[in-house]
Scaffold this motif. Structure first.
Motif, PDB file in Angstrom:
ATOM      1  N   VAL A  74      -3.609 -23.950 -19.648  1.00  9.28           N
ATOM      2  CA  VAL A  74      -4.606 -22.911 -19.871  1.00  9.28           C
ATOM      3  C   VAL A  74      -5.480 -23.313 -21.059  1.00  9.28           C
ATOM      4  CG1 VAL A  74      -4.975 -20.457 -20.329  1.00  9.28           C
ATOM      5  CG2 VAL A  74      -2.937 -21.191 -19.067  1.00  9.28           C
ATOM      6  N   MET A 108      -7.759 -22.888 -24.198  1.00 12.64           N
ATOM      7  CA  MET A 108      -7.838 -21.820 -25.181  1.00 12.64           C
ATOM      8  C   MET A 108      -9.202 -21.777 -25.858  1.00 12.64           C
ATOM      9  SD  MET A 108      -4.911 -20.130 -25.528  1.00 12.64           S
ATOM     10  CE  MET A 108      -5.032 -19.987 -23.770  1.00 12.64           C
ATOM     11  N   ASP A 109      -9.741 -20.581 -26.006  1.00 14.95           N
ATOM     12  CA  ASP A 109     -10.974 -20.376 -26.758  1.00 14.95           C
ATOM     13  C   ASP A 109     -10.680 -19.938 -28.185  1.00 14.95           C
ATOM     14  OD1 ASP A 109     -12.639 -21.016 -24.634  1.00 14.95           O
ATOM     15  OD2 ASP A 109     -12.664 -18.964 -23.891  1.00 14.95           O
ATOM     16  N   THR A 128      -7.787 -17.484 -15.093  1.00 18.48           N
ATOM     17  CA  THR A 128      -8.850 -16.486 -15.225  1.00 18.48           C
ATOM     18  C   THR A 128      -8.281 -15.139 -15.638  1.00 18.48           C
ATOM     19  OG1 THR A 128     -10.123 -17.635 -13.525  1.00 18.48           O
ATOM     20  CG2 THR A 128     -10.762 -15.360 -14.022  1.00 18.48           C
ATOM     21  N   LYS A 177      -6.956 -15.231 -19.377  1.00 13.16           N
ATOM     22  CA  LYS A 177      -8.049 -15.281 -20.349  1.00 13.16           C
ATOM     23  C   LYS A 177      -8.750 -13.926 -20.441  1.00 13.16           C
ATOM     24  CE  LYS A 177     -10.278 -19.181 -21.050  1.00 13.16           C
ATOM     25  NZ  LYS A 177      -9.731 -19.401 -22.344  1.00 13.16           N
ATOM     26  N   GLU A 181      -6.425 -13.006 -23.629  1.00  4.94           N
ATOM     27  CA  GLU A 181      -7.106 -13.763 -24.681  1.00  4.94           C
ATOM     28  C   GLU A 181      -8.380 -13.069 -25.172  1.00  4.94           C
ATOM     29  OE1 GLU A 181      -8.358 -18.343 -25.569  1.00  4.94           O
ATOM     30  OE2 GLU A 181      -8.911 -17.508 -23.618  1.00  4.94           O
ATOM     31  N   ARG A 233     -14.893 -18.080 -31.408  1.00  7.02           N
ATOM     32  CA  ARG A 233     -14.702 -18.912 -30.217  1.00  7.02           C
ATOM     33  C   ARG A 233     -14.961 -20.347 -30.598  1.00  7.02           C
ATOM     34  NH1 ARG A 233     -14.670 -16.447 -25.176  1.00  7.02           N
ATOM     35  NH2 ARG A 233     -15.038 -14.250 -25.262  1.00  7.02           N
TER      36      ARG A 233
END
Length: 167
Positions: free
Chosen positions: A98, A100-101, A148, A151, A155, A166
């Motif tokens: 996954v 990550m932002d 999707t 997130k 997240e 971000r």
């Protein structure tokens, strides 16, 4: 030596002192002094390991988020129970990377804990650059759909609740 270096985490020191007084269950000046010493010493020794907690931007949203996570845990328990008690051929376990932002280590830790608390998923690792979280899912029909959903559901709200940028 500055006061912030001498007392790196004052709230943690107070919390540890209170916990000490509750554990000994015999309030006295001596126990208060000893608890304060332990609270200060532990906070001082652990200050190098403590992560910086970003400022809370939306506390009410945090309460709503926590209720959502608790609800998700209950629903996931029922889903996992159905999967485990059913035929094992229906299981589709998978490791999913996954992206990550989030760039804050504390928020990444919170997210990894939330994903591990939810039955059916376990945070298995984080890349060295903290840009990819390795997640194991018990039932993963579609990797991209899972990414999707995680997130959007977990997240993005954390980034809105806390002040973290971000990447």
């Amino acid at each position: 030596m500055s006061l912030s270096r001498l007392f790196p985490h004052p709230m943690l020191s107070v919390l540890l002192t209170v916990i000490w007084l509750l554990m000994v269950n015999a309030p006295s000046v001596g126990h208060l002094v000893l608890g304060a010493f332990f609270g200060w010493g532990i906070a001082l020794l652990c200050s190098g390991f403590m992560l910086e907690v970003p400022r809370l931007r939306r506390p009410l949203r945090l309460c709503r988020y926590l209720l959502m996570v608790l609800w998700d845990i209950v629903i996931a328990n029922l889903h996992v129970a159905r999967l485990v008690l059913g035929p094992t051929r229906k299981l589709r376990p998978a490791f999913v990377e996954v992206p990550m932002d989030i760039d804050n280590e504390f928020i990444l830790s919170v997210l990894a804990c939330i994903l591990s608390l939810t039955p059916g998923t376990v945070s298995s690792g984080l890349s060295n650059d903290h840009k990819t979280l390795l997640l194991h899912g018990l039932d993963v029909p579609d990797d991209q759909e899972l990414i999707t959903e995680l997130k959007a559901r977990y997240e993005a709200p954390l980034m809105e609740i806390f002040e973290c940028s971000r990447t």
